[in-house]
Motif scaffolding. Sequence first.
Motif, PDB file in Angstrom:
ATOM      1  N   ASP A 154       0.844  -1.208   0.000  1.00 33.39           N
ATOM      2  CA  ASP A 154       0.000   0.000   0.000  1.00 33.39           C
ATOM      3  C   ASP A 154       0.877   1.255   0.000  1.00 33.39           C
ATOM      4  O   ASP A 154       0.584   2.226  -0.684  1.00 33.39           O
ATOM      5  CB  ASP A 154      -0.912   0.026   1.245  1.00 33.39           C
ATOM      6  CG  ASP A 154      -2.237  -0.691   0.991  1.00 33.39           C
ATOM      7  OD1 ASP A 154      -2.540  -1.005  -0.184  1.00 33.39           O
ATOM      8  OD2 ASP A 154      -2.961  -0.947   1.969  1.00 33.39           O
ATOM      9  N   HIS A 157       2.175   1.998  -3.327  1.00 32.62           N
ATOM     10  CA  HIS A 157       1.107   2.536  -4.185  1.00 32.62           C
ATOM     11  C   HIS A 157       0.872   4.022  -3.887  1.00 32.62           C
ATOM     12  O   HIS A 157       0.895   4.860  -4.779  1.00 32.62           O
ATOM     13  CB  HIS A 157      -0.177   1.733  -3.979  1.00 32.62           C
ATOM     14  CG  HIS A 157      -1.329   2.281  -4.761  1.00 32.62           C
ATOM     15  ND1 HIS A 157      -1.321   2.380  -6.128  1.00 32.62           N
ATOM     16  CD2 HIS A 157      -2.514   2.813  -4.354  1.00 32.62           C
ATOM     17  CE1 HIS A 157      -2.445   2.924  -6.544  1.00 32.62           C
ATOM     18  NE2 HIS A 157      -3.189   3.212  -5.491  1.00 32.62           N
ATOM     19  N   ASP A 163       1.529   0.416  -9.197  1.00 32.70           N
ATOM     20  CA  ASP A 163       0.232  -0.271  -9.324  1.00 32.70           C
ATOM     21  C   ASP A 163       0.312  -1.627  -8.605  1.00 32.70           C
ATOM     22  O   ASP A 163       0.422  -2.670  -9.233  1.00 32.70           O
ATOM     23  CB  ASP A 163      -0.082  -0.434 -10.825  1.00 32.70           C
ATOM     24  CG  ASP A 163      -1.458  -1.029 -11.067  1.00 32.70           C
ATOM     25  OD1 ASP A 163      -2.185  -1.304 -10.098  1.00 32.70           O
ATOM     26  OD2 ASP A 163      -1.794  -1.221 -12.256  1.00 32.70           O
ATOM     27  N   ARG A 165      -1.125  -4.737  -6.348  1.00 33.43           N
ATOM     28  CA  ARG A 165      -2.402  -5.424  -6.113  1.00 33.43           C
ATOM     29  C   ARG A 165      -2.131  -6.738  -5.385  1.00 33.43           C
ATOM     30  O   ARG A 165      -1.098  -7.378  -5.634  1.00 33.43           O
ATOM     31  CB  ARG A 165      -3.107  -5.723  -7.447  1.00 33.43           C
ATOM     32  CG  ARG A 165      -3.316  -4.461  -8.272  1.00 33.43           C
ATOM     33  CD  ARG A 165      -3.975  -4.726  -9.610  1.00 33.43           C
ATOM     34  NE  ARG A 165      -4.050  -3.453 -10.353  1.00 33.43           N
ATOM     35  CZ  ARG A 165      -4.859  -3.229 -11.378  1.00 33.43           C
ATOM     36  NH1 ARG A 165      -5.658  -4.202 -11.812  1.00 33.43           N
ATOM     37  NH2 ARG A 165      -4.867  -2.067 -11.980  1.00 33.43           N
ATOM     38  N   ALA A 230      -7.944  -0.127 -13.161  1.00 27.85           N
ATOM     39  CA  ALA A 230      -7.497   0.470 -11.886  1.00 27.85           C
ATOM     40  C   ALA A 230      -8.593   1.319 -11.249  1.00 27.85           C
ATOM     41  O   ALA A 230      -8.733   1.351 -10.023  1.00 27.85           O
ATOM     42  CB  ALA A 230      -6.245   1.299 -12.136  1.00 27.85           C
ATOM     43  N   LEU A 233     -10.875  -0.318  -8.653  1.00 29.30           N
ATOM     44  CA  LEU A 233     -10.334  -0.837  -7.390  1.00 29.30           C
ATOM     45  C   LEU A 233     -10.325   0.236  -6.302  1.00 29.30           C
ATOM     46  O   LEU A 233      -9.566   1.196  -6.367  1.00 29.30           O
ATOM     47  CB  LEU A 233      -8.909  -1.362  -7.592  1.00 29.30           C
ATOM     48  CG  LEU A 233      -8.739  -2.482  -8.619  1.00 29.30           C
ATOM     49  CD1 LEU A 233      -7.265  -2.898  -8.699  1.00 29.30           C
ATOM     50  CD2 LEU A 233      -9.611  -3.687  -8.297  1.00 29.30           C
ATOM     51  N   ARG A 236      -6.664  -2.412  -2.507  1.00 26.05           N
ATOM     52  CA  ARG A 236      -5.535  -2.972  -3.262  1.00 26.05           C
ATOM     53  C   ARG A 236      -4.870  -4.125  -2.513  1.00 26.05           C
ATOM     54  O   ARG A 236      -4.833  -5.248  -2.976  1.00 26.05           O
ATOM     55  CB  ARG A 236      -4.522  -1.873  -3.566  1.00 26.05           C
ATOM     56  CG  ARG A 236      -5.052  -0.994  -4.686  1.00 26.05           C
ATOM     57  CD  ARG A 236      -4.067  -0.019  -5.185  1.00 26.05           C
ATOM     58  NE  ARG A 236      -4.583   0.536  -6.429  1.00 26.05           N
ATOM     59  CZ  ARG A 236      -4.202   0.147  -7.637  1.00 26.05           C
ATOM     60  NH1 ARG A 236      -3.288  -0.775  -7.783  1.00 26.05           N
ATOM     61  NH2 ARG A 236      -4.731   0.694  -8.719  1.00 26.05           N
TER      62      ARG A 236
END
Length: 317
Positions: A154, A157, A163, A165, A230, A233, A236
């Motif tokens: 996280d 991100h 990106d 996930r 993306a 979402l 994540r």
Amino acid sequence: MKRIMITGALGQIGTELTLKLREIYGVENVLATDLRRPEEGNPVLDGPFETLDVMDHDKMLAIADSFKPDTMMHMAALLSATAEKNPVFAWNLNMGGLLNALEVARKLEMQFFTPSSIGAFGPNTPKDNTPQTTIQRPTTMYGVNKVAGELLCDYYHHHFGLDTRGVRFPGLISHVKEPGGGTTDYAVEIYFKAVREGKYASYIDKGTFMDMMFMDDAINAIIELMEAPADKLVDRNAFNVTAMSIDPEMVAASIRKFIPEFELTYEVDPVRQGIAESWPNSIDATEAKKQWGFNPKFDLDKMTEEMLTAIRAKEQK
Ligand code: AKB
């Protein structure tokens, strides 16, 4: 078209993931890496392969720089029971490997996937239908690594715009590659023993429920999440995913539909039993279904039939 680099490609998930990704994106577009080169004849060697210790950041960067992937799938990790035997090594490998993989993905601007686990929950997490966002105070080193890993992904991100996930996998059941060092491994061993010996002594006790999922559903979940737009979402790292909540008696009852004389006994291992009791009985996968269409196809009986048929075919070779 994606171009993907996988670490831990010879592990339980990595083996099947590599083969499926090559089917979808082309053999030459999926680079498998692992600590050691497998024996000749291993299907993972039918495409690009490099030996890589995930603790070696410079080699990881050099390999990625030369292959030029746009996606990193970081699968290399020690599982729960093994991590408990050597917690310092587990911290170094699980966290050091993840940080290296995130750094390489950041430097080369790659999309990033790494699995978390139901092990990211602990004894004071709500036990039934565990929500995705809830108390996470695990009591195992593996769980500590998984929570820290979710937060680290996280962070990459939010801070670097990477990106990232991830999903929290339950126990994964597969006949292709047997797992090593997990708490949920009983649910794989039981099928192999059912075919080979007609009986199994479970190290997890009767009435101990944990989430499980067939490997095909797990691989599809990774692909679907990575392909999801993306902007769909909200979350994540990491989504709860599961197909069933089962205990050893339920697996045995399902096996008896195909092998009526199958016998289940118990030789409970206090370490793995303790870990299992600290995890949820069942988790709630609503957010994965809502945000990217997670939809597992295998229930317990369908999985049992598939496992027994495949293992029997293997044994006859
Ligand atoms: C384990 O048992 O350690 C793994 C997991 C649930 O993460 N299979």
